[in-house]
Design an enzyme around this catalytic site. Sequence first.
Site, PDB file in Angstrom:
ATOM      1  N   GLU A  72       0.831  -1.216   0.000  1.00 54.34           N
ATOM      2  CA  GLU A  72       0.000   0.000   0.000  1.00 54.34           C
ATOM      3  C   GLU A  72       0.864   1.264   0.000  1.00 54.34           C
ATOM      4  OE1 GLU A  72      -3.433   0.024   0.005  1.00 54.34           O
ATOM      5  OE2 GLU A  72      -3.812  -2.093   0.340  1.00 54.34           O
ATOM      6  N   GLN A  88       8.896   4.947   2.409  1.00 55.85           N
ATOM      7  CA  GLN A  88       9.556   6.014   1.650  1.00 55.85           C
ATOM      8  C   GLN A  88       8.588   6.722   0.698  1.00 55.85           C
ATOM      9  OE1 GLN A  88      10.938   2.893   2.277  1.00 55.85           O
ATOM     10  NE2 GLN A  88      12.099   3.901   3.913  1.00 55.85           N
TER      11      GLN A  88
END
Length: 383
Positions: A364, A368
């Site tokens: 999902e 980062q």
Amino acid sequence: MIRDQETLNVLLDNIARFVRERLVPNEELVAETDEIPADIVDDMKAMGLFGLTIPEQFGGLQLTMEEEVLAVFELCRASPVFRSLIGTTVGIGSQGILFDGTPEQQEKYLPRLATGELMASFALTEPEAGSDAASLRTSAILDGDHYVVNGTKRFITNAPQAGIFTLMARTNPADKGAGGVSAFIVDAETPGISFGKRDKKMGQKGAHTCDVIFDNVRVPAANLIGLKEGQGFKTAMKVLEKGRIHIAAVCVAVAERMLDMALNYAVERKQFGQAIANFQLVQAMLADSKAEIYAARCMVLDAARRRDDKLPVSTEASCAKMFASEMCGRVADRAVQIFGGAGYMSEYGIERFYRDVRLFRIYEGTTQIQQTVIARNMVRELR
């Protein structure tokens, strides 16, 4: 937004009882066999868990975002594998049809998804397109009243059981960015679709992923979501934004389960003539975990309520997903540490959770990617 507290309480109580009596006792069996027993799947269908987010007019429970995360808080006190079984149907597999599908598409598919008759998968990720989702290469070229689809999708959750795929494919080869991507509903039994072998994963045994290969697959043009080309990436981002709040709620619930396990062990385990829960360094790990879980829970509920109030939640969803998934990893690490040597042994169960939750910081949208979304939104708002 909670529409009817009494009705919601009944649902939450039923889920909690189901978790205690059916799911937790079967966690080890699922981990050993890599399969969720068929009778448990049937029970989940009967409870309406596949239709949590689907409107009542199509046979679902139509939970608001706040109600959905409260349900997840209960369901995911068991192994996250069980939630994964319904997750792609409740979330990214069905919500694109709900958000952007035509009334005819919704009427055709949503009732069967709500009952669990059909299981949906979300086919976005590719061997060369993960975080950079807009660079996907799977093509869908219009040929008469069909699109011809070619390409490979990777790590597709529930693909072996899927009845339909919400597929993202490039309909405009000249547009190499997001504008060339469209979304389709694809029947899993369409000729030309084949599957790779099940992936062997670090954790979450019982939740199956594999490659899905499309070889000259003919998809009716009527299955283009919304009957509009070039809208697929927008659909995917809307779906993923909602999904990030959902996954953040999963992280909170699993972290609460791990903390309960660690606390119970710390109270029972004795060293130097007393329970290790009396030692301040162990208390620090327990306290830090409790505080971080509380913070994540508050973030998830706030983001859910904002979404129910129809406020923009791109930043809040990413904040919640990023913080909750990272928090869950820290709680898992502390829990293993509190168990000590026993935490490294499979019989105590905590090492399984340690492996299972590592995925939360990846799917999902990785941590980062969430950082990038948050920072870009901040800059955009300042300007």
